[in-house]
Motif scaffolding. Structure first.
Motif, PDB file in Angstrom:
ATOM      1  N   GLN A 175       0.834  -1.199   0.000  1.00 57.52           N
ATOM      2  CA  GLN A 175       0.000   0.000   0.000  1.00 57.52           C
ATOM      3  C   GLN A 175       0.871   1.252   0.000  1.00 57.52           C
ATOM      4  O   GLN A 175       1.996   1.239   0.504  1.00 57.52           O
ATOM      5  CB  GLN A 175      -0.907   0.004   1.230  1.00 57.52           C
ATOM      6  CG  GLN A 175      -1.861  -1.171   1.288  1.00 57.52           C
ATOM      7  CD  GLN A 175      -2.625  -1.215   2.594  1.00 57.52           C
ATOM      8  OE1 GLN A 175      -2.070  -0.967   3.664  1.00 57.52           O
ATOM      9  NE2 GLN A 175      -3.916  -1.538   2.520  1.00 57.52           N
ATOM     10  N   TYR A 177       2.751   4.458   1.031  1.00 50.61           N
ATOM     11  CA  TYR A 177       3.227   5.015   2.295  1.00 50.61           C
ATOM     12  C   TYR A 177       4.051   6.252   1.950  1.00 50.61           C
ATOM     13  O   TYR A 177       5.031   6.165   1.223  1.00 50.61           O
ATOM     14  CB  TYR A 177       4.071   3.992   3.058  1.00 50.61           C
ATOM     15  CG  TYR A 177       4.787   4.546   4.266  1.00 50.61           C
ATOM     16  CD1 TYR A 177       4.070   5.073   5.339  1.00 50.61           C
ATOM     17  CD2 TYR A 177       6.177   4.553   4.337  1.00 50.61           C
ATOM     18  CE1 TYR A 177       4.721   5.596   6.449  1.00 50.61           C
ATOM     19  CE2 TYR A 177       6.833   5.062   5.446  1.00 50.61           C
ATOM     20  CZ  TYR A 177       6.101   5.583   6.500  1.00 50.61           C
ATOM     21  OH  TYR A 177       6.757   6.101   7.597  1.00 50.61           O
ATOM     22  N   LEU A 178       3.609   7.410   2.422  1.00 45.52           N
ATOM     23  CA  LEU A 178       4.268   8.686   2.121  1.00 45.52           C
ATOM     24  C   LEU A 178       4.349   8.919   0.617  1.00 45.52           C
ATOM     25  O   LEU A 178       5.347   9.417   0.101  1.00 45.52           O
ATOM     26  CB  LEU A 178       5.664   8.729   2.746  1.00 45.52           C
ATOM     27  CG  LEU A 178       5.708   8.553   4.268  1.00 45.52           C
ATOM     28  CD1 LEU A 178       7.143   8.537   4.767  1.00 45.52           C
ATOM     29  CD2 LEU A 178       4.913   9.652   4.965  1.00 45.52           C
ATOM     30  N   TYR A 181       5.618   3.359  -2.539  1.00 43.99           N
ATOM     31  CA  TYR A 181       5.392   2.020  -2.004  1.00 43.99           C
ATOM     32  C   TYR A 181       6.385   1.631  -0.920  1.00 43.99           C
ATOM     33  O   TYR A 181       6.174   0.639  -0.218  1.00 43.99           O
ATOM     34  CB  TYR A 181       5.433   0.981  -3.127  1.00 43.99           C
ATOM     35  CG  TYR A 181       4.190   0.972  -3.979  1.00 43.99           C
ATOM     36  CD1 TYR A 181       2.924   0.870  -3.404  1.00 43.99           C
ATOM     37  CD2 TYR A 181       4.271   1.079  -5.359  1.00 43.99           C
ATOM     38  CE1 TYR A 181       1.779   0.875  -4.176  1.00 43.99           C
ATOM     39  CE2 TYR A 181       3.125   1.072  -6.150  1.00 43.99           C
ATOM     40  CZ  TYR A 181       1.885   0.972  -5.552  1.00 43.99           C
ATOM     41  OH  TYR A 181       0.760   0.979  -6.320  1.00 43.99           O
ATOM     42  N   HIS A 183       9.720   3.491   1.703  1.00 41.13           N
ATOM     43  CA  HIS A 183      10.603   4.605   2.062  1.00 41.13           C
ATOM     44  C   HIS A 183      11.930   4.005   2.500  1.00 41.13           C
ATOM     45  O   HIS A 183      11.970   3.120   3.355  1.00 41.13           O
ATOM     46  CB  HIS A 183       9.973   5.415   3.195  1.00 41.13           C
ATOM     47  CG  HIS A 183      10.703   6.670   3.532  1.00 41.13           C
ATOM     48  ND1 HIS A 183      11.771   6.691   4.396  1.00 41.13           N
ATOM     49  CD2 HIS A 183      10.526   7.953   3.108  1.00 41.13           C
ATOM     50  CE1 HIS A 183      12.205   7.936   4.503  1.00 41.13           C
ATOM     51  NE2 HIS A 183      11.477   8.716   3.731  1.00 41.13           N
ATOM     52  N   ASP A 206      -3.344   0.142  -4.356  1.00 40.08           N
ATOM     53  CA  ASP A 206      -2.920  -0.731  -3.263  1.00 40.08           C
ATOM     54  C   ASP A 206      -2.404  -2.081  -3.748  1.00 40.08           C
ATOM     55  O   ASP A 206      -2.707  -3.124  -3.171  1.00 40.08           O
ATOM     56  CB  ASP A 206      -4.083  -0.961  -2.294  1.00 40.08           C
ATOM     57  CG  ASP A 206      -4.450   0.285  -1.519  1.00 40.08           C
ATOM     58  OD1 ASP A 206      -3.680   1.256  -1.569  1.00 40.08           O
ATOM     59  OD2 ASP A 206      -5.520   0.278  -0.875  1.00 40.08           O
ATOM     60  N   GLN A 229      10.899   0.933   4.834  1.00 39.08           N
ATOM     61  CA  GLN A 229       9.588   0.966   5.462  1.00 39.08           C
ATOM     62  C   GLN A 229       8.524   0.788   4.389  1.00 39.08           C
ATOM     63  O   GLN A 229       8.519   1.494   3.373  1.00 39.08           O
ATOM     64  CB  GLN A 229       9.386   2.286   6.207  1.00 39.08           C
ATOM     65  CG  GLN A 229      10.344   2.466   7.386  1.00 39.08           C
ATOM     66  CD  GLN A 229      10.126   3.775   8.096  1.00 39.08           C
ATOM     67  OE1 GLN A 229      10.534   4.826   7.604  1.00 39.08           O
ATOM     68  NE2 GLN A 229       9.480   3.726   9.260  1.00 39.08           N
ATOM     69  N   PHE A 230       7.612  -0.159   4.618  1.00 44.55           N
ATOM     70  CA  PHE A 230       6.552  -0.419   3.660  1.00 44.55           C
ATOM     71  C   PHE A 230       5.288  -0.833   4.408  1.00 44.55           C
ATOM     72  O   PHE A 230       5.337  -1.274   5.562  1.00 44.55           O
ATOM     73  CB  PHE A 230       6.968  -1.503   2.652  1.00 44.55           C
ATOM     74  CG  PHE A 230       7.327  -2.834   3.266  1.00 44.55           C
ATOM     75  CD1 PHE A 230       6.386  -3.855   3.345  1.00 44.55           C
ATOM     76  CD2 PHE A 230       8.606  -3.074   3.768  1.00 44.55           C
ATOM     77  CE1 PHE A 230       6.707  -5.084   3.911  1.00 44.55           C
ATOM     78  CE2 PHE A 230       8.933  -4.304   4.328  1.00 44.55           C
ATOM     79  CZ  PHE A 230       7.985  -5.314   4.405  1.00 44.55           C
ATOM     80  N   ARG A 231       4.145  -0.697   3.733  1.00 42.61           N
ATOM     81  CA  ARG A 231       2.859  -0.922   4.399  1.00 42.61           C
ATOM     82  C   ARG A 231       2.060  -2.004   3.671  1.00 42.61           C
ATOM     83  O   ARG A 231       1.950  -1.999   2.444  1.00 42.61           O
ATOM     84  CB  ARG A 231       2.045   0.379   4.424  1.00 42.61           C
ATOM     85  CG  ARG A 231       0.793   0.304   5.289  1.00 42.61           C
ATOM     86  CD  ARG A 231      -0.097   1.526   5.105  1.00 42.61           C
ATOM     87  NE  ARG A 231       0.573   2.772   5.405  1.00 42.61           N
ATOM     88  CZ  ARG A 231       0.671   3.298   6.624  1.00 42.61           C
ATOM     89  NH1 ARG A 231       0.169   2.645   7.668  1.00 42.61           N
ATOM     90  NH2 ARG A 231       1.277   4.445   6.813  1.00 42.61           N
ATOM     91  N   LEU A 236       2.491  -0.844   9.135  1.00 43.67           N
ATOM     92  CA  LEU A 236       3.799  -0.403   8.663  1.00 43.67           C
ATOM     93  C   LEU A 236       4.880  -1.369   9.142  1.00 43.67           C
ATOM     94  O   LEU A 236       4.929  -1.708  10.319  1.00 43.67           O
ATOM     95  CB  LEU A 236       4.102   1.013   9.179  1.00 43.67           C
ATOM     96  CG  LEU A 236       5.422   1.638   8.706  1.00 43.67           C
ATOM     97  CD1 LEU A 236       5.412   1.866   7.197  1.00 43.67           C
ATOM     98  CD2 LEU A 236       5.654   2.970   9.435  1.00 43.67           C
TER      99      LEU A 236
END
Length: 246
Positions: A175, A177-178, A181, A183, A206, A229-231, A236
């Motif tokens: 999904q 994030y910032l 996909y 960071h 998504d 970092q990923f969701r 997260l």
């Protein structure tokens, strides 16, 4: 001394750049509980900056990292009307920490310029240094396997590809994030120099993954600790991996 970093050199290792200064009265913070780090960014005119451009959906990205590159935190602080920012930190372990503020002024002489400033502080107590894990091509986090492909050279732009899988199957439900996909940030072993690796994969709802592309330009050779970092499913995840740069 903690917090007195204006003579530091390196990527993000100074509290001043182009007339902008990161100031804070916090030179120590307690261990073992949530706490807040308060800081101000002043401009070349000496006044607090309150007008910041949005970068990856936020006006300020704040990072905390311990000197041994553990304890990574990426926070989006809140700003009061007078320009004082407050970053709510999770529990910190004893040791020396560096606090980074990454931002882009929306007005003034630094308008449109990406700046990263930092200061150090001490968390009192018995500090135990954690050895940096050896360089590896993959790591696991929350049941996900993250693989990094690419051989960057210091000071040169180089693509990196990050792949995410779970139970041996490619992950395709990442999904946003910032605004992307994933960071990806890096910190250099020894001095904690900072690098933000910019994503280049287009966001289309998504269903991101499994492969994510990044533009990497790491300024110094040696080992870098990367934090991805990923969701997924509204949660997260943070995966850490050591990358060697020639």
């Amino acid at each position: 001394m903690p917090g007195m970093d204006h003579m530091s050199t390196g990527e993000g290792l100074s509290d001043t750049e182009d007339g902008y200064r990161l100031s804070s009265k916090d030179t120590t913070l307690p261990s073992g509980r949530r706490t807040a780090y308060r800081f101000t960014v002043t401009g070349p005119d000496g006044k607090p900056v309150t007008d910041f451009a949005v970068d990856q959906t936020k006006r300020m990205h704040f990072y905390a990292i311990r000197s041994d590159l553990t304890g990574f935190q990426h926070i989006h602080p809140t700003m009061a009307a007078d320009g004082t920012w407050s970053a709510g930190l999770a529990s910190l372990t004893p040791g020396s920490w560096r606090m980074f503020a990454s931002f882009t002024p929306a007005a003034g002489p630094g308008k449109g310029k990406d700046l990263v400033l930092s200061r150090t502080l001490t968390v009192p107590g018995g500090a135990t240094r954690t050895p940096l894990p050896a360089p590896a091509g993959s790591t696991r986090a929350d049941g996900y396997t993250v693989t990094v492909k690419g051989e960057p050279m210091a000071g040169m732009a180089h693509p990196l590809t990050v792949s995410v899988s779970k139970d041996g199957k490619p992950v395709t439900d990442l999904q946003p994030y910032l605004g992307t996909y994933a960071h990806l940030t890096g910190f250099h072993e020894g001095d904690a120099a900072f690098a933000h690796l910019h994503p280049t994969t287009e966001v289309t709802g998504d269903h991101g993954g499994p492969d994510l592309n990044f533009h990497a330009e790491l300024p110094t050779s040696g080992n870098w600790r990367l934090f991805l970092q990923f969701r997924t499913g509204g949660t997260l995840h943070t995966a850490a991996l050591t990358l060697h740069v020639g």
